[in-house]
Design an enzyme around this catalytic site. Structure first.
Site, short mmCIF file in Angstrom:
data_model
loop_
_atom_site.label_atom_id
_atom_site.label_comp_id
_atom_site.label_asym_id
_atom_site.label_seq_id
_atom_site.Cartn_x
_atom_site.Cartn_y
_atom_site.Cartn_z
N TYR A 48 0.83 -1.22 0.00
CA TYR A 48 0.00 0.00 0.00
C TYR A 48 0.86 1.26 0.00
O TYR A 48 0.46 2.31 0.51
CB TYR A 48 -0.92 0.03 1.23
CG TYR A 48 -1.98 -1.06 1.28
CD1 TYR A 48 -2.11 -2.01 0.28
CD2 TYR A 48 -2.87 -1.13 2.35
CE1 TYR A 48 -3.07 -3.01 0.35
CE2 TYR A 48 -3.85 -2.12 2.42
CZ TYR A 48 -3.93 -3.06 1.42
OH TYR A 48 -4.89 -4.05 1.49
N LYS A 93 5.92 -14.38 1.70
CA LYS A 93 5.59 -14.99 0.41
C LYS A 93 6.88 -14.97 -0.43
O LYS A 93 6.88 -14.66 -1.61
CB LYS A 93 4.45 -14.20 -0.28
CG LYS A 93 3.85 -14.90 -1.48
CD LYS A 93 3.24 -16.26 -1.17
CE LYS A 93 2.95 -17.02 -2.45
NZ LYS A 93 2.56 -18.44 -2.20
N ASP A 142 -0.23 -18.15 2.17
CA ASP A 142 -1.28 -19.12 1.81
C ASP A 142 -1.43 -20.16 2.93
O ASP A 142 -2.54 -20.50 3.35
CB ASP A 142 -1.02 -19.76 0.44
CG ASP A 142 0.45 -19.85 0.06
OD1 ASP A 142 1.30 -19.39 0.85
OD2 ASP A 142 0.77 -20.40 -1.00
N ASP A 149 -3.90 -7.16 6.21
CA ASP A 149 -5.25 -6.64 5.98
C ASP A 149 -6.21 -7.81 5.71
O ASP A 149 -7.29 -7.92 6.30
CB ASP A 149 -5.21 -5.69 4.77
CG ASP A 149 -6.40 -4.75 4.72
OD1 ASP A 149 -7.18 -4.72 5.69
OD2 ASP A 149 -6.56 -4.05 3.70
N ASP A 201 -9.09 -9.65 8.54
CA ASP A 201 -10.52 -9.84 8.24
C ASP A 201 -10.92 -11.31 8.43
O ASP A 201 -12.00 -11.60 8.94
CB ASP A 201 -10.84 -9.44 6.79
CG ASP A 201 -11.35 -8.01 6.68
OD1 ASP A 201 -10.97 -7.18 7.54
OD2 ASP A 201 -12.12 -7.71 5.75
#
Ligand SMILES: NC(=O)c1ccc[n+]([C@@H]2O[C@H](COP(=O)([O-])OP(=O)(O)OC[C@H]3O[C@@H](n4cnc5c(N)ncnc54)[C@H](O)[C@@H]3O)[C@@H](O)[C@H]2O)c1
Length: 365
Positions: A142, A195, A228, A252, A256
């Site tokens: 971001y 990752k 993942d 983020d 959630d």
């Protein structure tokens, strides 16, 4: 009697259910202050920024808004986003404008399971679950770097670049924050989300910094897990988690998932911290403006109220913060639940229940 301490708070309810849940959180904080025996008070200033403001002015916040906010001890935020403004314009124009310019680089998002709220996870019925996602909040995916517009190549040939930024300093400060937080918890463990198998530059730097920082915290267990695999672990082995540190986008998404596992997005709290306190920090529920339920008075206020508890912690009012959390638990355990968590109570009814439980415990202190 000692002088009353005043905390100046900028309130920015913004859009949709943001307005409803900020009003609820303010009521709870005012109840805490009223019962403090004159020890402290909250002085609120409300700013009308958001998508309606954009409609009138063409901007998401006042031109001198950041300057105005600097004078406050904290910012209490609702949610931003409405159909009249593209989401990337509303988010960057208000929320990210504040988090980026005030260097609120640590975003703390606890995942809490509440009594009386059914988790979609069967394991939650008989397992103690409690972890916190620490999100790098200033760079990563971001960072706002990239570009779009090679439209000159003709229709169908446009290209966009969205570049993730990872700096050694940015990685190190969020990881040290996560390790320091882990040291305050019963289970002293930090799980790093990576990752690096696919993202061989930024995420390999992330991993290298994690390994280096970990050497300074030999008393804290560590693990490094691909994003993942971590999303699977949130569901299958959440009891192994204590502090989860992740980049801006990964955290983020995972937070959630965490709040959905706890029962609803409406429950999740967050603190956007500038740990050096050069700028005010910002406290807000994790959820968005929920246009599908906005204006009906049925939004879940708990994420916003729990964010207010994080604000109390930031002010050093730890006992009061714990009492707010206990009042939330008393309310949910007593069956005061909004529709998203299987009940039929309104926002106001849940807030009333929290305030009643709080007043009872505060007057007993
Ligand atoms: N921090 C922020 O300000 C923020 C975060 C996420 C999304 N957004 C914006 O919010 C708008 C809607 O986005 P979205 O639909 O993807 O996410 P959302 O979080 O607004 O809603 C997702 C789902 O969760 C439910 N929900 C959210 N908050 C709730 C609450 N307090 N009580 C009960 N149910 C609740 C909604 O009803 C909806 O079904 C978009 O404009 C988006 O850009 C803002």
């Amino acid at each position: 009697m000692s002088a009353t301490q005043t905390f100046r708070i900028a309130s920015i309810p913004a859009d949709g259910v943001g307005k409803e849940v900020v009003a609820a959180g303010r009521r709870v904080l005012d109840a805490v202050a009223e019962n403090s025996g004159g020890k402290f008070e909250f002085r609120w200033t409300e700013f009308p920024w958001g998508c309606e403001y954009y409609e009138r002015t063409g901007q998401m916040m006042d031109e001198n808004g950041l300057e105005a906010l600097k004078a406050f001890d904290a910012i209490y935020f609702g949610a931003v986003g409405w159909e009249n403004v593209p989401d990337h314009v509303s988010l960057w124009g208000l929320r990210l404008n504040i988090t980026q310019n005030f260097d609120q680089w640590a975003n703390v998002r606890p995942v809490k399971f509440l009594p009386g709220v059914q988790s979609p996870l069967r394991k939650a019925d008989h397992t103690e679950l409690d972890w916190v996602v620490v999100r790098e909040n200033s760079e990563g995916e971001y960072a706002g770097l990239g570009g779009r517009n090679l439209a000159g190549r003709g229709p169908g040939n446009e290209v966009a670049l969205q570049t993730a930024l990872f700096t050694e300093k940015g990685c190190e400060r969020i990881m040290r924050f996560a390790f320091d937080l882990a040291r305050t918890r019963t289970v002293k463990k930090v799980s790093s989300v990576t990752k690096s198998n696919a993202q061989q530059y930024g995420m390999v730097l992330w991993d290298d910094v994690f390994k280096r920082v970990a050497l300074d915290y030999p008393d804290v267990q560590t693990e490094s897990v691909l994003v993942d695999a971590m999303s699977a672990k949130f569901i299958l082995r959440p009891e192994d988690l204590s502090v989860v540190v992740a980049s801006n986008l990964n955290a983020d998404i995972l937070s959630d998932l965490g709040s959905a596992l706890a029962g609803s997005l409406g429950l999740a709290a967050s603190a956007n911290l500038n740990p050096e306190r050069r700028f005010p920090s910002m406290f807000e529920p994790v959820h968005g403006s929920a246009p599908d339920i906005a204006g009906q008075g049925i939004s879940n206020p708990i994420g916003a109220i729990a964010s207010a508890a994080l604000m109390l912690d930031h002010f050093g009012l730890h006992q009061e913060a714990r009492l707010v959390e206990a009042a939330i638990e008393a309310a949910t355990a007593g069956g005061h639940l909004t529709r998203d968590v299987g009940g039929s109570a309104t926002t106001d009814e849940v807030t009333d229940a929290v305030v009643v439980a709080l007043s009872r415990s505060l007057s007993a202190v």
